[in-house]
Design a protein around this motif. Structure first.
Motif, PDB file in Angstrom:
ATOM      1  N   HIS A  52       0.851  -1.202   0.000  1.00  0.00           N
ATOM      2  CA  HIS A  52       0.000   0.000   0.000  1.00  0.00           C
ATOM      3  C   HIS A  52       0.887   1.254   0.000  1.00  0.00           C
ATOM      4  CE1 HIS A  52      -2.914   3.003   1.267  1.00  0.00           C
ATOM      5  NE2 HIS A  52      -2.252   3.211   2.394  1.00  0.00           N
ATOM      6  N   HIS A  84       3.463   7.906   5.847  1.00  0.00           N
ATOM      7  CA  HIS A  84       2.132   8.207   6.387  1.00  0.00           C
ATOM      8  C   HIS A  84       1.554   7.065   7.220  1.00  0.00           C
ATOM      9  CE1 HIS A  84       0.380   5.825   3.091  1.00  0.00           C
ATOM     10  NE2 HIS A  84      -0.780   5.925   3.703  1.00  0.00           N
ATOM     11  N   ASP A  85       1.862   5.820   6.820  1.00  0.00           N
ATOM     12  CA  ASP A  85       1.297   4.669   7.541  1.00  0.00           C
ATOM     13  C   ASP A  85       2.357   3.908   8.331  1.00  0.00           C
ATOM     14  OD1 ASP A  85      -1.397   4.824   7.132  1.00  0.00           O
ATOM     15  OD2 ASP A  85      -1.475   3.395   5.471  1.00  0.00           O
ATOM     16  N   ASP A 162      -3.738   8.443  -0.807  1.00  0.00           N
ATOM     17  CA  ASP A 162      -4.045   7.360   0.127  1.00  0.00           C
ATOM     18  C   ASP A 162      -5.407   6.740  -0.196  1.00  0.00           C
ATOM     19  OD1 ASP A 162      -3.570   5.751   2.343  1.00  0.00           O
ATOM     20  OD2 ASP A 162      -4.385   7.194   3.776  1.00  0.00           O
TER      21      ASP A 162
HETATM   22 FE   LIG Z   1      -2.512   4.745   3.924  1.00  0.00          FE
END
Ligand SMILES: [Fe+2]
Length: 275
Positions: A52, A84-85, A162
């Motif tokens: 992802h 971001h994740d 995202d």
């Molecule tokens: Fe994400």
């Protein structure tokens, strides 16, 4: 949808050269290797988030290029996508879930991890703080009002990239041929037939669904449809339309009057954005 222009490029941009960007990528891949596990379930979900992240980096570059962002701005946006994740890996390893409400807010956790690791210490204070704020805002229902234009611009860019990839992951999952359930993707929600009133009301009034109102899998799917009202940039909206994500999600919700109305409202909104 408010299309944001490119005037922000004229501001002093944070300078991240290719070499520094490669250092961040290498750090990220080394970091996620530490979550290697003998448990198949953990391995698969760590891989899911790694892939992802890779695709969100690609998506953000594609949107950025279509907006004619300069190289500095593209690299900075890629950096926000890369991290971001970052909280997802520790979240899954620790809690065995991606449901923030059952564990902790993965964006805040991500900022804690970034700060503790010191990986961004090679940036100046303001750039580092900007990345922390963008990461912490990326999953919020709505953005803070008191923020700089630059911060809001990059946060919106990240949120679009995202969402495009979350829609990809979810629609691939809904259309999967093997029928194998992944409770981490479904957030362990029950598969009951109705759509909750509060979720329905939000979408037909073109509002983002509050995650606290999600009671079952259909509500979660309607929430994903409602993200359409939070797409900021035209290239992202064009990709959403081209890839048929909304249609696919609608196709895996049982037919009902509520779904019919949701489709009407969303299709009308999307048609308006297409021009
Ligand atoms: Fe994400």
């Amino acid at each position: 949808m408010k299309i944001i222009n490119n005037s922000l490029q004229k501001e002093n941009m944070v300078c991240i050269n290719n070499e520094l960007m490669q250092y961040f990528r290498n750090w990220f891949y080394r970091y996620i290797e530490t979550f290697n596990s003998s448990e198949k379930n953990i391995r698969e979900n760590i891989l899911l988030k790694k892939m992802h992240t890779d695709r969100v980096c690609e998506e953000i570059l594609q949107i950025g290029r279509k907006l004619d962002l300069k190289e500095d701005a593209l690299r900075f946006s890629e950096l926000t996508a890369l991290f971001h994740d970052i909280g997802r890996f520790e979240q899954y390893a620790g809690y065995k879930t991606f449901a923030d409400y059952k564990s902790e807010n993965h964006a805040e956790l991500g900022v804690k991890i970034l700060k503790k690791s010191g990986v961004l210490n090679c940036l100046n204070d303001s750039s580092r703080d900007l990345v922390y704020r963008i990461v912490s805002y990326h999953n919020r229902a709505c953005l803070p009002e008191r923020e700089t234009d630059r911060c809001l611009f990059y946060t919106k860019l990240l949120r679009d990239a995202d969402k495009l990839d979350i829609w990809k992951v979810l629609t691939d999952y809904y259309l999967r041929k093997d029928g194998v359930l992944n409770s981490a993707i479904e957030l362990e929600l029950p598969d009951t037939p109705e759509i909750s009133d509060k979720v329905y009301e939000a979408v037909i009034n073109k509002r983002i669904v509050d995650a606290h109102h999600v009671r079952n899998l259909n509500d979660f799917k309607v929430l994903q449809i409602g993200w359409v009202f939070d797409v900021n940039f035209k290239p992202a909206m064009d990709a959403l339309i081209y890839r048929n994500y909304i249609e696919i999600i609608c196709s895996v919700i049982p037919a009902s009057e509520k779904l019919k109305k949701i489709k009407e409202v969303v299709n009308r909104y999307v048609e308006k954005q297409a021009y």
